[in-house]
Design a protein around this motif. Structure first.
Motif, PDB file in Angstrom:
ATOM      1  N   VAL A   1       0.872  -1.173   0.000  1.00 20.60           N
ATOM      2  CA  VAL A   1       0.000   0.000   0.000  1.00 20.60           C
ATOM      3  C   VAL A   1       0.909   1.223   0.000  1.00 20.60           C
ATOM      4  N   ARG A   2       0.510   2.254  -0.742  1.00 19.71           N
ATOM      5  CA  ARG A   2       1.350   3.444  -0.860  1.00 19.71           C
ATOM      6  C   ARG A   2       1.167   4.392   0.318  1.00 19.71           C
ATOM      7  N   ALA A   3      -0.046   4.439   0.867  1.00 18.39           N
ATOM      8  CA  ALA A   3      -0.318   5.335   1.999  1.00 18.39           C
ATOM      9  C   ALA A   3      -1.462   4.747   2.809  1.00 18.39           C
ATOM     10  N   ILE A   4      -1.500   5.125   4.093  1.00 18.79           N
ATOM     11  CA  ILE A   4      -2.564   4.656   4.978  1.00 18.79           C
ATOM     12  C   ILE A   4      -3.285   5.859   5.574  1.00 18.79           C
ATOM     13  N   GLY A   5      -4.520   5.628   5.993  1.00 18.70           N
ATOM     14  CA  GLY A   5      -5.284   6.728   6.572  1.00 18.70           C
ATOM     15  C   GLY A   5      -6.463   6.211   7.360  1.00 18.70           C
ATOM     16  N   VAL A   6      -7.362   7.115   7.685  1.00 13.08           N
ATOM     17  CA  VAL A   6      -8.502   6.779   8.532  1.00 13.08           C
ATOM     18  C   VAL A   6      -9.764   7.411   7.959  1.00 13.08           C
ATOM     19  N   ALA A   7     -10.891   6.933   8.464  1.00 17.37           N
ATOM     20  CA  ALA A   7     -12.187   7.514   8.120  1.00 17.37           C
ATOM     21  C   ALA A   7     -13.018   7.596   9.390  1.00 17.37           C
ATOM     22  N   ASN A   8     -13.826   8.615   9.476  1.00 14.95           N
ATOM     23  CA  ASN A   8     -14.741   8.794  10.605  1.00 14.95           C
ATOM     24  C   ASN A   8     -14.011   8.911  11.945  1.00 14.95           C
ATOM     25  N   PHE A   9     -12.823   9.523  11.916  1.00 17.44           N
ATOM     26  CA  PHE A   9     -12.065   9.733  13.143  1.00 17.44           C
ATOM     27  C   PHE A   9     -12.363  11.120  13.711  1.00 17.44           C
ATOM     28  N   THR A  10     -12.547  11.170  15.005  1.00 17.09           N
ATOM     29  CA  THR A  10     -12.742  12.426  15.727  1.00 17.09           C
ATOM     30  C   THR A  10     -11.379  13.049  16.025  1.00 17.09           C
ATOM     31  N   THR A  11     -11.384  14.249  16.572  1.00 18.45           N
ATOM     32  CA  THR A  11     -10.111  14.895  16.911  1.00 18.45           C
ATOM     33  C   THR A  11      -9.355  14.088  17.973  1.00 18.45           C
ATOM     34  N   ALA A  12     -10.077  13.492  18.919  1.00 20.24           N
ATOM     35  CA  ALA A  12      -9.419  12.686  19.957  1.00 20.24           C
ATOM     36  C   ALA A  12      -8.744  11.459  19.344  1.00 20.24           C
ATOM     37  N   LEU A  13      -9.431  10.817  18.414  1.00 26.87           N
ATOM     38  CA  LEU A  13      -8.855   9.643  17.754  1.00 26.87           C
ATOM     39  C   LEU A  13      -7.683  10.033  16.861  1.00 26.87           C
ATOM     40  N   LEU A  14      -7.792  11.186  16.208  1.00 27.77           N
ATOM     41  CA  LEU A  14      -6.671  11.669  15.388  1.00 27.77           C
ATOM     42  C   LEU A  14      -5.444  11.920  16.252  1.00 27.77           C
ATOM     43  N   LYS A  15      -5.657  12.474  17.434  1.00 29.02           N
ATOM     44  CA  LYS A  15      -4.534  12.708  18.351  1.00 29.02           C
ATOM     45  C   LYS A  15      -3.859  11.384  18.703  1.00 29.02           C
ATOM     46  N   THR A  16      -4.657  10.361  18.989  1.00 28.62           N
ATOM     47  CA  THR A  16      -4.100   9.047  19.302  1.00 28.62           C
ATOM     48  C   THR A  16      -3.248   8.525  18.153  1.00 28.62           C
ATOM     49  N   ALA A  17      -3.809   8.594  16.933  1.00 33.19           N
ATOM     50  CA  ALA A  17      -3.117   8.037  15.766  1.00 33.19           C
ATOM     51  C   ALA A  17      -1.856   8.808  15.419  1.00 33.19           C
TER      52      ALA A  17
END
Length: 272
Positions: A129-145
């Motif tokens: 895979v060339r890149a990874i990401g997320v969907a339906n993440f909140t700001t709190a979850l983005l901070k974790t990731a």
């Protein structure tokens, strides 16, 4: 077509969403979109349409280097072994050697995020895979990731349109230089009947939906993936790129109510 550059990939700002497209109709829709010039195709294992999309990609003969294909792992498959199995199945169905962007489709309250992102990063290191990401993440979850785990998140795909305020997530993403990919960019058809958008559209010889789509695509760091199965609808979305909205148009759109969330399943996170 403008592209967004993120984590080593170049993603066209306008793509084709394929949720609820199935079988031969899905294949025909992707084939027509590619013929019209679309190069960004969005799918997911949960959509159960990766096989017809793979057939369309293969039949189109568009050079692989010109295509951007996103797919997603379902929230019930976030254990490391399950991610690998889901990824292998998606790759086979799409008839590809490599996925451009692989997303966590929805967060799971039971997920071990360290293990999830380690698994995804290993797929990236292996060049599967060339890149990874997320969907339906909140700001709190983005901070974790991003902050706690240090995952190289290429985008957050969320519901975003003229009828839903996403400023908190947008500000968080902008601070981290992460693009937002807008699904349901036309609020599942609700924008078409909006009198304010219709009035702006008349001024530009355009539809309300085209105005709503151009409003999104004018924003920096935003891509949009409207679902469109008919060639006429696909072309109309491409034609939205030709509209030039002025400051007065944007002020009218800013004044619209922004409390309409169209997608909110029982397993959704607690939204910001």
């Amino acid at each position: 077509m403008d592209n967004l550059r993120t984590q080593g990939i170049s993603m066209p700002k306008l793509g084709l969403g394929t949720f609820r497209m199935q079988g031969d109709a899905c294949r025909a829709a992707v084939e027509s979109a590619l013929a019209l010039g679309y190069r960004h195709i969005d799918t997911a294992e949960m959509y159960a349409n990766e096989e017809p999309i793979g057939a369309a990609l293969e039949a189109s003969r568009v050079p692989r280097s010109e295509l951007h294909v996103t797919t997603k792992v379902w929230h019930e498959n976030l254990a490391p072994d399950a991610i690998r199995r889901a990824f292998d199945a998606s790759l086979t169905k799409l008839r590809l050697d490599q996925i451009d962007l692989y997303l966590v489709h929805w967060p799971s309250r039971s997920a071990n995020w360290g293990a999830v992102f380690e698994t995804l990063m290993r797929l990236k290191e292996a060049k599967r895979v060339r890149a990874i990401g997320v969907a339906n993440f909140t700001t709190a979850l983005l901070k974790t990731a991003v902050e706690d785990i240090g995952a190289p998140i290429a985008c957050n795909q969320i519901e975003y349109h003229v009828m839903l305020d996403q400023s908190k997530v947008l500000n968080c993403l902008a601070a981290k230089s992460i693009p937002l990919v807008a699904y349901c960019p036309l609020a599942q058809g609700r924008v078409a009947a909006d009198p304010v958008l219709t009035e702006i559209g008349k001024k530009h010889d355009a539809t309300a939906a085209q105005v709503a789509l151009k409003w999104l695509l004018d924003q920096p760091g935003i891509a949009a993936i409207p679902k469109a199965s008919r060639p006429e609808s696909q072309q109309a979305n491409l034609d939205a790129l030709k509209i030039t909205l002025d400051e007065g148009d944007r002020k009218k759109i800013a004044a619209l109510p922004k409390d309409k969330r169209c997608v909110n399943p029982g397993f959704a996170p607690d939204w910001d």
